[in-house]
Write a protein that holds these residues in place. Sequence first.
Motif, PDB file in Angstrom:
ATOM      1  N   TRP A 185      -6.735  43.734   4.565  1.00 37.09           N
ATOM      2  CA  TRP A 185      -6.518  42.354   4.127  1.00 37.09           C
ATOM      3  C   TRP A 185      -7.655  41.408   4.525  1.00 37.09           C
ATOM      4  N   HIS A 186      -8.544  41.845   5.400  1.00 36.42           N
ATOM      5  CA  HIS A 186      -9.720  41.058   5.810  1.00 36.42           C
ATOM      6  C   HIS A 186      -9.341  39.680   6.367  1.00 36.42           C
ATOM      7  N   TRP A 187      -8.261  39.624   7.114  1.00 40.95           N
ATOM      8  CA  TRP A 187      -7.836  38.363   7.710  1.00 40.95           C
ATOM      9  C   TRP A 187      -8.554  38.059   9.022  1.00 40.95           C
ATOM     10  N   PHE A 188      -8.873  39.081   9.770  1.00 43.51           N
ATOM     11  CA  PHE A 188      -9.487  38.906  11.088  1.00 43.51           C
ATOM     12  C   PHE A 188     -10.688  39.826  11.212  1.00 43.51           C
ATOM     13  N   PRO A 189     -11.689  39.427  12.003  1.00 39.95           N
ATOM     14  CA  PRO A 189     -12.836  40.302  12.224  1.00 39.95           C
ATOM     15  C   PRO A 189     -12.433  41.573  12.962  1.00 39.95           C
ATOM     16  N   ALA A 190     -13.137  42.656  12.675  1.00 39.48           N
ATOM     17  CA  ALA A 190     -12.761  43.952  13.243  1.00 39.48           C
ATOM     18  C   ALA A 190     -13.289  44.151  14.651  1.00 39.48           C
ATOM     19  N   MET A 191     -14.331  43.444  15.028  1.00 38.74           N
ATOM     20  CA  MET A 191     -14.931  43.672  16.342  1.00 38.74           C
ATOM     21  C   MET A 191     -15.705  42.446  16.786  1.00 38.74           C
ATOM     22  N   GLY A 192     -16.092  42.466  18.060  1.00 37.86           N
ATOM     23  CA  GLY A 192     -16.941  41.415  18.597  1.00 37.86           C
ATOM     24  C   GLY A 192     -16.165  40.294  19.259  1.00 37.86           C
ATOM     25  N   ASN A 193     -16.927  39.376  19.846  1.00 38.38           N
ATOM     26  CA  ASN A 193     -16.370  38.182  20.496  1.00 38.38           C
ATOM     27  C   ASN A 193     -16.754  36.963  19.663  1.00 38.38           C
ATOM     28  N   GLN A 194     -15.991  36.717  18.590  1.00 37.23           N
ATOM     29  CA  GLN A 194     -16.313  35.655  17.643  1.00 37.23           C
ATOM     30  C   GLN A 194     -15.216  34.602  17.613  1.00 37.23           C
ATOM     31  N   GLY A 195     -14.863  34.082  18.754  1.00 32.91           N
ATOM     32  CA  GLY A 195     -13.875  33.023  18.820  1.00 32.91           C
ATOM     33  C   GLY A 195     -12.452  33.549  18.799  1.00 32.91           C
ATOM     34  N   PHE A 196     -11.510  32.633  18.509  1.00 34.74           N
ATOM     35  CA  PHE A 196     -10.099  32.963  18.582  1.00 34.74           C
ATOM     36  C   PHE A 196      -9.700  34.010  17.550  1.00 34.74           C
ATOM     37  N   ALA A 197     -10.356  34.002  16.385  1.00 37.96           N
ATOM     38  CA  ALA A 197      -9.987  34.954  15.336  1.00 37.96           C
ATOM     39  C   ALA A 197     -10.179  36.387  15.794  1.00 37.96           C
ATOM     40  N   SER A 198     -11.251  36.641  16.539  1.00 42.35           N
ATOM     41  CA  SER A 198     -11.505  37.996  17.026  1.00 42.35           C
ATOM     42  C   SER A 198     -10.687  38.328  18.261  1.00 42.35           C
ATOM     43  N   LEU A 199     -10.010  37.346  18.838  1.00 46.05           N
ATOM     44  CA  LEU A 199      -9.219  37.547  20.047  1.00 46.05           C
ATOM     45  C   LEU A 199      -7.771  37.901  19.750  1.00 46.05           C
ATOM     46  N   LEU A 200      -7.277  37.508  18.576  1.00 48.07           N
ATOM     47  CA  LEU A 200      -5.847  37.629  18.293  1.00 48.07           C
ATOM     48  C   LEU A 200      -5.391  39.081  18.172  1.00 48.07           C
ATOM     49  N   LEU A 201      -6.110  39.900  17.426  1.00 47.28           N
ATOM     50  CA  LEU A 201      -5.691  41.293  17.254  1.00 47.28           C
ATOM     51  C   LEU A 201      -5.721  42.081  18.570  1.00 47.28           C
ATOM     52  N   PRO A 202      -6.782  41.978  19.381  1.00 48.12           N
ATOM     53  CA  PRO A 202      -6.722  42.658  20.692  1.00 48.12           C
ATOM     54  C   PRO A 202      -5.579  42.166  21.570  1.00 48.12           C
ATOM     55  N   ALA A 203      -5.299  40.860  21.526  1.00 46.18           N
ATOM     56  CA  ALA A 203      -4.192  40.332  22.324  1.00 46.18           C
ATOM     57  C   ALA A 203      -2.858  40.882  21.828  1.00 46.18           C
ATOM     58  N   LEU A 204      -2.678  40.972  20.525  1.00 45.60           N
ATOM     59  CA  LEU A 204      -1.449  41.553  19.990  1.00 45.60           C
ATOM     60  C   LEU A 204      -1.325  43.024  20.378  1.00 45.60           C
ATOM     61  N   THR A 205      -2.439  43.728  20.393  1.00 50.30           N
ATOM     62  CA  THR A 205      -2.424  45.137  20.781  1.00 50.30           C
ATOM     63  C   THR A 205      -1.888  45.306  22.199  1.00 50.30           C
ATOM     64  N   LEU A 206      -2.317  44.440  23.105  1.00 44.98           N
ATOM     65  CA  LEU A 206      -1.833  44.504  24.482  1.00 44.98           C
ATOM     66  C   LEU A 206      -0.425  43.935  24.622  1.00 44.98           C
ATOM     67  N   ALA A 207      -0.087  42.940  23.814  1.00 47.21           N
ATOM     68  CA  ALA A 207       1.171  42.213  24.004  1.00 47.21           C
ATOM     69  C   ALA A 207       2.386  42.974  23.498  1.00 47.21           C
ATOM     70  N   ILE A 208       2.238  43.786  22.477  1.00 47.36           N
ATOM     71  CA  ILE A 208       3.411  44.444  21.879  1.00 47.36           C
ATOM     72  C   ILE A 208       4.135  45.349  22.877  1.00 47.36           C
ATOM     73  N   PRO A 209       3.451  46.270  23.572  1.00 44.83           N
ATOM     74  CA  PRO A 209       4.189  47.063  24.573  1.00 44.83           C
ATOM     75  C   PRO A 209       4.713  46.217  25.725  1.00 44.83           C
ATOM     76  N   ALA A 210       3.946  45.215  26.161  1.00 50.53           N
ATOM     77  CA  ALA A 210       4.395  44.358  27.269  1.00 50.53           C
ATOM     78  C   ALA A 210       5.628  43.552  26.870  1.00 50.53           C
ATOM     79  N   ALA A 211       5.640  43.033  25.646  1.00 45.86           N
ATOM     80  CA  ALA A 211       6.805  42.277  25.183  1.00 45.86           C
ATOM     81  C   ALA A 211       8.048  43.152  25.118  1.00 45.86           C
TER      82      ALA A 211
END
Length: 338
Positions: A185-211
């Motif tokens: 869907w090309h909604w978020f960047p796939a890699m890198g440190n490019q602001g909040f957009a590049s931070l959301l998917l990694p955060a969701l990856t960590l948050a789902i098991p923790a939640a």
Amino acid sequence: MSETLVPVLAPSRWAGHPLRRLPGYLVRRGLQAALVLWAAFSLSFVILYALPSDPVSIMLNQTGEPTAVDRQQIAALRAEYHLDEPLPVQYGLALWRALQLDFGRSIQSGEPVASSLAHALPATAALTLLALTIALLGGIGLALAASLTRRHWLRDLLLGVPALSVSLPTFWIGLLLLQAFSFSWHWFPAMGNQGFASLLLPALTLAIPAAAVIAQVLARSLASVRQQPFTDVLLAKGLGEGRLLFVHLLHNAAIPLLSLTGVIVGNLLAGSVVTETVFSREGVGRLAQGAVMTQDIPLVQGVVVLAAAIFIGVNLLVDSLYPLLDPRMVSSERRAGQ
């Protein structure tokens, strides 16, 4: 002879209050935290520096191909890194430098370890904080929704989601999110440190098991508190289910959740190694991965001590919040120590 009346002062209500022992409680917790941090440093030093590998040889032969190296150069580098000293002397020097936040220089880059960690820490801290926020909101919201619903099939469905989410590997969640939201869907960047957009998917990856873990623990805690006799008394007086849940049950059920928060932060830090690698993000996790692969001993120890310090600091903060939720915990700990 007239008697002199001496006024008898009523004892202060604060005199016997459990929170009066709070400073001593915090001092004990602080000393325990310092002891654990020292143990983490000492154990990492013994494991890393007692290994048969030679950091100087690794530094001089970074290509992996056999090369002739001047023995004087080897001796000079060993003296620079104090590797020619006995192990107890090396430990004492390393501990003294660590107390000054000096963990030496990276074998691979030659940069101070403290500088490398300071450069990588903000990205990992932002990732961890966002993941923790999402996990708390999602886990608490799911547990509350399951507790408020009166339909048994919906409650079972909501409580079944955490069990499924916990079983999912972190790297698999990251790859699935990448495939869906970046490549398809090309909604978020796939890699890198490019602001909040590049931070959301990694955060969701960590948050789902923790939640999922948060939802499981809180739902069980709410169910346990719900079975206490005082809830029936409050309902008999006409208190509604919603007010009972948010005013009385949630406050009492939050103590296990507070204990879990310190563990979750540690898991998020550990998971950042995989997550930052999957999403090609710069941070402490990726720095640790590179240091382990290149056997950069000073940098590995710096990462270990930093992770231990963060974990201990979070747990110390959690311990300081316990008395605010239940002041009796200070008194019970004091009695247990006697």
